[in-house]
Design a protein around this motif. Structure first.
Motif, PDB file in Angstrom:
ATOM      1  N   ALA A  92      35.825  38.896  46.756  1.00 38.51           N
ATOM      2  CA  ALA A  92      36.069  40.263  46.286  1.00 38.51           C
ATOM      3  C   ALA A  92      35.626  40.406  44.832  1.00 38.51           C
ATOM      4  O   ALA A  92      35.017  41.421  44.458  1.00 38.51           O
ATOM      5  CB  ALA A  92      37.549  40.620  46.432  1.00 38.51           C
ATOM      6  N   THR A  93      35.902  39.407  44.032  1.00 38.69           N
ATOM      7  CA  THR A  93      35.498  39.438  42.628  1.00 38.69           C
ATOM      8  C   THR A  93      33.980  39.401  42.504  1.00 38.69           C
ATOM      9  O   THR A  93      33.389  40.166  41.732  1.00 38.69           O
ATOM     10  CB  THR A  93      36.132  38.257  41.858  1.00 38.69           C
ATOM     11  OG1 THR A  93      37.553  38.308  42.023  1.00 38.69           O
ATOM     12  CG2 THR A  93      35.787  38.301  40.375  1.00 38.69           C
TER      13      THR A  93
ATOM     14  N   ILE B  92      31.604  42.373  40.939  1.00 42.76           N
ATOM     15  CA  ILE B  92      30.628  42.113  39.867  1.00 42.76           C
ATOM     16  C   ILE B  92      29.257  42.602  40.312  1.00 42.76           C
ATOM     17  O   ILE B  92      28.558  43.308  39.567  1.00 42.76           O
ATOM     18  CB  ILE B  92      30.604  40.615  39.497  1.00 42.76           C
ATOM     19  CG1 ILE B  92      31.908  40.229  38.773  1.00 42.76           C
ATOM     20  CG2 ILE B  92      29.389  40.288  38.635  1.00 42.76           C
ATOM     21  CD1 ILE B  92      32.095  38.719  38.622  1.00 42.76           C
ATOM     22  N   TRP B  93      28.866  42.238  41.515  1.00 44.06           N
ATOM     23  CA  TRP B  93      27.549  42.659  42.033  1.00 44.06           C
ATOM     24  C   TRP B  93      27.450  44.190  42.077  1.00 44.06           C
ATOM     25  O   TRP B  93      26.457  44.762  41.637  1.00 44.06           O
ATOM     26  CB  TRP B  93      27.329  42.060  43.425  1.00 44.06           C
ATOM     27  CG  TRP B  93      26.086  42.592  44.056  1.00 44.06           C
ATOM     28  CD1 TRP B  93      24.805  42.151  43.867  1.00 44.06           C
ATOM     29  CD2 TRP B  93      25.992  43.691  44.967  1.00 44.06           C
ATOM     30  NE1 TRP B  93      23.934  42.918  44.599  1.00 44.06           N
ATOM     31  CE2 TRP B  93      24.638  43.873  45.285  1.00 44.06           C
ATOM     32  CE3 TRP B  93      26.939  44.542  45.535  1.00 44.06           C
ATOM     33  CZ2 TRP B  93      24.198  44.867  46.160  1.00 44.06           C
ATOM     34  CZ3 TRP B  93      26.506  45.532  46.397  1.00 44.06           C
ATOM     35  CH2 TRP B  93      25.156  45.677  46.710  1.00 44.06           C
ATOM     36  N   LEU B  94      28.493  44.826  42.619  1.00 43.01           N
ATOM     37  CA  LEU B  94      28.472  46.276  42.733  1.00 43.01           C
ATOM     38  C   LEU B  94      28.349  46.940  41.359  1.00 43.01           C
ATOM     39  O   LEU B  94      27.619  47.918  41.210  1.00 43.01           O
ATOM     40  CB  LEU B  94      29.739  46.752  43.449  1.00 43.01           C
ATOM     41  CG  LEU B  94      29.813  48.250  43.749  1.00 43.01           C
ATOM     42  CD1 LEU B  94      28.662  48.673  44.668  1.00 43.01           C
ATOM     43  CD2 LEU B  94      31.165  48.572  44.381  1.00 43.01           C
ATOM     44  N   SER B  95      29.024  46.387  40.381  1.00 44.43           N
ATOM     45  CA  SER B  95      28.956  46.962  39.033  1.00 44.43           C
ATOM     46  C   SER B  95      27.572  46.857  38.425  1.00 44.43           C
ATOM     47  O   SER B  95      27.205  47.678  37.596  1.00 44.43           O
ATOM     48  CB  SER B  95      29.970  46.294  38.118  1.00 44.43           C
ATOM     49  OG  SER B  95      31.270  46.646  38.518  1.00 44.43           O
TER      50      SER B  95
ATOM     51  N   LEU C 149      41.309  50.976  41.638  1.00 45.68           N
ATOM     52  CA  LEU C 149      41.914  50.947  42.967  1.00 45.68           C
ATOM     53  C   LEU C 149      41.870  49.533  43.553  1.00 45.68           C
ATOM     54  O   LEU C 149      42.867  49.037  44.073  1.00 45.68           O
ATOM     55  CB  LEU C 149      41.199  51.936  43.896  1.00 45.68           C
ATOM     56  CG  LEU C 149      41.701  51.961  45.339  1.00 45.68           C
ATOM     57  CD1 LEU C 149      43.171  52.385  45.395  1.00 45.68           C
ATOM     58  CD2 LEU C 149      40.835  52.893  46.182  1.00 45.68           C
ATOM     59  N   GLY C 150      40.707  48.904  43.463  1.00 46.46           N
ATOM     60  CA  GLY C 150      40.581  47.536  43.974  1.00 46.46           C
ATOM     61  C   GLY C 150      41.533  46.585  43.271  1.00 46.46           C
ATOM     62  O   GLY C 150      42.147  45.720  43.902  1.00 46.46           O
TER      63      GLY C 150
ATOM     64  N   TYR D  47      43.941  32.321  39.358  1.00 41.24           N
ATOM     65  CA  TYR D  47      43.005  31.205  39.204  1.00 41.24           C
ATOM     66  C   TYR D  47      41.635  31.555  39.800  1.00 41.24           C
ATOM     67  O   TYR D  47      40.597  31.305  39.184  1.00 41.24           O
ATOM     68  CB  TYR D  47      43.566  29.938  39.862  1.00 41.24           C
ATOM     69  CG  TYR D  47      42.602  28.801  39.833  1.00 41.24           C
ATOM     70  CD1 TYR D  47      42.361  28.101  38.649  1.00 41.24           C
ATOM     71  CD2 TYR D  47      41.899  28.427  40.969  1.00 41.24           C
ATOM     72  CE1 TYR D  47      41.452  27.065  38.607  1.00 41.24           C
ATOM     73  CE2 TYR D  47      40.991  27.397  40.932  1.00 41.24           C
ATOM     74  CZ  TYR D  47      40.767  26.710  39.750  1.00 41.24           C
ATOM     75  OH  TYR D  47      39.857  25.682  39.712  1.00 41.24           O
ATOM     76  N   SER D  48      41.643  32.154  40.963  1.00 44.26           N
ATOM     77  CA  SER D  48      40.389  32.485  41.632  1.00 44.26           C
ATOM     78  C   SER D  48      39.583  33.507  40.836  1.00 44.26           C
ATOM     79  O   SER D  48      38.379  33.330  40.612  1.00 44.26           O
ATOM     80  CB  SER D  48      40.675  33.021  43.035  1.00 44.26           C
ATOM     81  OG  SER D  48      39.473  33.330  43.700  1.00 44.26           O
ATOM     82  N   ILE D  49      40.243  34.566  40.405  1.00 43.76           N
ATOM     83  CA  ILE D  49      39.547  35.603  39.634  1.00 43.76           C
ATOM     84  C   ILE D  49      38.971  35.029  38.354  1.00 43.76           C
ATOM     85  O   ILE D  49      37.791  35.205  38.041  1.00 43.76           O
ATOM     86  CB  ILE D  49      40.498  36.774  39.296  1.00 43.76           C
ATOM     87  CG1 ILE D  49      40.826  37.552  40.551  1.00 43.76           C
ATOM     88  CG2 ILE D  49      39.900  37.686  38.230  1.00 43.76           C
ATOM     89  CD1 ILE D  49      41.992  38.510  40.373  1.00 43.76           C
TER      90      ILE D  49
END
Length: 178
Positions: A167-168, A172-175, A83-84, A105-107
């Motif tokens: 957001a990325t 990552i942290w949430l995962s 979804l994200g 580029y940011s991701i």
């Protein structure tokens, strides 16, 4: 001391696998959303998304196969990553061609920073997962470089760059927690 280190190392390797697997799943959805919108507004860049999607799908399959073979559960937030990814990819694509590439580029620059510490850890602890992570690095660098090449400078779209980076990092942290 080795008896306490081994379970901690195993947990960290499992966490790395879950995060990278989920990240590839999210990337697939980001690029799918961007490709969908690009087909209507920027058809000249659709082939770039076809190539990047093929890379991300291959990365996802590789991590998925390792998770399955080792009987490691995937990240509980896979649907959230999807979804994200769809929302982030759509948002960037609707802001325009340059926003798509600044988003890419940011991701990818955030992901590559994350892969760097993973490779240092895995080099010492798990050769198979090290090889898997290292094998995706060149594709992620290529995606990052395309984002920089085709988009305007990240400084010109600092807000998009910052939002996507945060957001990325949050994903990552949430995962790592799920």
């Amino acid at each position: 001391m080795e008896t306490t280190a081994a379970p901690a190392v195993t947990r960290e390797v499992e966490r790395i696998l879950r995060v990278d697997h989920a990240g590839e799943y999210g990337a697939i959805h980001i690029y799918r959303a961007q490709r969908f919108i690009a087909r209507r507004f920027y058809p000249d860049i659709v082939s770039e998304f076809d190539e990047m999607l093929a890379h991300e799908r291959g990365h996802f399959r590789r991590f998925d196969e390792i998770l399955r073979r080792r009987s490691i559960r995937h990240c509980y937030a896979l649907k959230l990553w999807a979804l994200g990814g769809l929302l982030l990819g759509s948002f960037a694509a609707l802001l325009g061609r340059n926003a798509i590439w600044v988003c890419t580029y940011s991701i990818e620059s955030t992901v590559l920073h994350h892969l760097g510490w993973q490779l240092e850890f895995l080099d010492l602890h798990d050769r198979e997962v090290f090889d898997a992570v290292q094998s995706i690095q060149a594709d992620e660098e290529e995606h990052r470089d395309k984002g920089l090449k085709y988009g305007t400078s990240p400084d010109a779209h600092r807000c998009i760059f910052w939002v996507v980076r945060r957001a990325t990092e949050f994903a990552i942290w949430l995962s790592t927690k799920l």
